[in-house]
Design a protein around this motif. Structure first.
Motif, PDB file in Angstrom:
ATOM      1  N   CYS A 188      25.867  39.860  61.164  1.00 49.72           N
ATOM      2  CA  CYS A 188      24.581  40.590  62.796  1.00 49.72           C
ATOM      3  C   CYS A 188      24.158  41.517  61.516  1.00 49.72           C
ATOM      4  O   CYS A 188      24.537  42.360  60.810  1.00 49.72           O
ATOM      5  CB  CYS A 188      25.170  40.071  63.815  1.00 49.72           C
ATOM      6  N   ASN A 189      22.938  41.864  61.971  1.00 48.21           N
ATOM      7  CA  ASN A 189      22.147  42.822  60.891  1.00 48.21           C
ATOM      8  C   ASN A 189      21.784  43.611  62.627  1.00 48.21           C
ATOM      9  O   ASN A 189      20.933  43.121  63.295  1.00 48.21           O
ATOM     10  CB  ASN A 189      21.265  42.241  60.458  1.00 48.21           C
ATOM     11  N   ALA A 190      21.429  44.762  62.277  1.00 49.28           N
ATOM     12  CA  ALA A 190      20.612  45.600  63.129  1.00 49.28           C
ATOM     13  C   ALA A 190      20.111  46.828  62.896  1.00 49.28           C
ATOM     14  O   ALA A 190      20.650  47.341  61.527  1.00 49.28           O
ATOM     15  CB  ALA A 190      21.407  46.534  64.320  1.00 49.28           C
ATOM     16  N   GLN A 191      18.924  47.079  63.198  1.00 51.85           N
ATOM     17  CA  GLN A 191      17.930  48.281  62.840  1.00 51.85           C
ATOM     18  C   GLN A 191      17.572  49.456  63.467  1.00 51.85           C
ATOM     19  O   GLN A 191      17.019  48.714  64.197  1.00 51.85           O
ATOM     20  CB  GLN A 191      17.167  47.927  61.875  1.00 51.85           C
ATOM     21  N   LEU A 192      17.874  50.730  63.473  1.00 51.05           N
ATOM     22  CA  LEU A 192      17.387  51.376  64.088  1.00 51.05           C
ATOM     23  C   LEU A 192      15.512  51.971  64.027  1.00 51.05           C
ATOM     24  O   LEU A 192      15.260  51.770  63.286  1.00 51.05           O
ATOM     25  CB  LEU A 192      17.869  52.920  64.251  1.00 51.05           C
ATOM     26  N   SER A 193      15.171  52.084  65.381  1.00 53.35           N
ATOM     27  CA  SER A 193      13.618  52.784  64.974  1.00 53.35           C
ATOM     28  C   SER A 193      13.544  53.449  63.659  1.00 53.35           C
ATOM     29  O   SER A 193      14.671  54.562  64.265  1.00 53.35           O
ATOM     30  CB  SER A 193      13.798  53.412  66.588  1.00 53.35           C
ATOM     31  N   ALA A 194      12.918  53.808  63.801  1.00 55.34           N
ATOM     32  CA  ALA A 194      12.057  54.576  62.548  1.00 55.34           C
ATOM     33  C   ALA A 194      12.734  56.111  63.486  1.00 55.34           C
ATOM     34  O   ALA A 194      13.077  56.903  62.587  1.00 55.34           O
ATOM     35  CB  ALA A 194      10.586  54.362  62.046  1.00 55.34           C
ATOM     36  N   PHE A 195      12.182  56.402  64.564  1.00 59.48           N
ATOM     37  CA  PHE A 195      12.323  57.560  65.292  1.00 59.48           C
ATOM     38  C   PHE A 195      14.051  57.891  65.176  1.00 59.48           C
ATOM     39  O   PHE A 195      13.932  59.437  65.670  1.00 59.48           O
ATOM     40  CB  PHE A 195      11.921  57.127  66.591  1.00 59.48           C
ATOM     41  N   PHE A 196      14.867  56.986  65.265  1.00 59.77           N
ATOM     42  CA  PHE A 196      16.021  57.283  65.196  1.00 59.77           C
ATOM     43  C   PHE A 196      16.750  57.694  64.037  1.00 59.77           C
ATOM     44  O   PHE A 196      17.908  57.251  63.413  1.00 59.77           O
ATOM     45  CB  PHE A 196      17.128  56.835  66.197  1.00 59.77           C
ATOM     46  N   GLY A 197      15.732  57.315  62.832  1.00 58.09           N
ATOM     47  CA  GLY A 197      16.346  56.890  61.520  1.00 58.09           C
ATOM     48  C   GLY A 197      16.149  55.924  60.581  1.00 58.09           C
ATOM     49  O   GLY A 197      16.401  55.932  59.681  1.00 58.09           O
ATOM     50  N   GLY A 198      15.854  54.571  61.367  1.00 59.16           N
ATOM     51  CA  GLY A 198      15.966  53.095  60.823  1.00 59.16           C
ATOM     52  C   GLY A 198      17.219  52.722  59.890  1.00 59.16           C
ATOM     53  O   GLY A 198      17.038  51.471  59.009  1.00 59.16           O
ATOM     54  N   ASN A 199      18.308  53.665  60.132  1.00 60.87           N
ATOM     55  CA  ASN A 199      19.899  53.297  59.919  1.00 60.87           C
ATOM     56  C   ASN A 199      19.875  51.612  60.081  1.00 60.87           C
ATOM     57  O   ASN A 199      19.174  51.277  60.611  1.00 60.87           O
ATOM     58  CB  ASN A 199      20.866  53.965  60.043  1.00 60.87           C
ATOM     59  N   VAL A 200      20.753  50.928  59.160  1.00 58.48           N
ATOM     60  CA  VAL A 200      20.399  49.254  59.045  1.00 58.48           C
ATOM     61  C   VAL A 200      22.166  49.397  59.420  1.00 58.48           C
ATOM     62  O   VAL A 200      23.185  49.978  58.334  1.00 58.48           O
ATOM     63  CB  VAL A 200      20.644  49.135  57.710  1.00 58.48           C
ATOM     64  N   TYR A 201      22.388  48.799  60.501  1.00 60.94           N
ATOM     65  CA  TYR A 201      24.447  48.363  60.023  1.00 60.94           C
ATOM     66  C   TYR A 201      24.440  46.813  60.160  1.00 60.94           C
ATOM     67  O   TYR A 201      23.258  45.703  59.973  1.00 60.94           O
ATOM     68  CB  TYR A 201      25.011  48.433  61.361  1.00 60.94           C
TER      69      TYR A 201
END
Length: 119
Positions: free
Chosen positions: A95-108
């Motif tokens: 499973c992968n999650a990418q934060l919104s660009a506003f919140f930095g765009g980090n990937v988990y």
């Protein structure tokens, strides 16, 4: 920080079905895109399907028409319904999650769940 926990993998015969779930916790409100990737032994990790917060989906050609990704925003959970499974679908699914660009765009990433399809 976001934590992802997958479930639903297992062993199934070719032609069968499985449903994977991925629950997000932590700052899940910051997530834009969630998705599933898979990695077979000796191969790179490849995209399976993604879904954005607005519901836009994207699929790998190899799973179109067989897999369906969906998202329950209230439960912060993404699902992957896999039908007509083939032996070549055997892999560890992440499973992968990418934060919104506003919140930095980090990937988990989640820890992965094994899917094995027997012929």
């Amino acid at each position: 920080q976001v934590k992802l926990v997958e479930s639903g993998g297992g062993l199934v015969q070719a032609g069968g079905s499985l449903r994977l779930s991925c629950a997000a916790s932590g700052s899940s409100f910051t997530i834009n895109t969630m998705g599933w990737y898979r990695q077979a032994p000796g191969k790179q990790r490849d995209l399976v399907a993604t879904i954005t917060r607005s519901g836009t989906t994207n699929y790998a050609d190899s799973v179109k028409g067989r897999f369906t990704i969906s998202r329950d925003s209230a439960k912060n959970t993404v699902y992957l319904q896999m039908n007509s499974l083939k032996p070549e679908d055997t892999a560890v699914y992440y499973c992968n999650a990418q934060l919104s660009a506003f919140f930095g765009g980090n990937v988990y990433w989640g820890q992965g769940t094994q899917v094995t399809v027997s012929s």
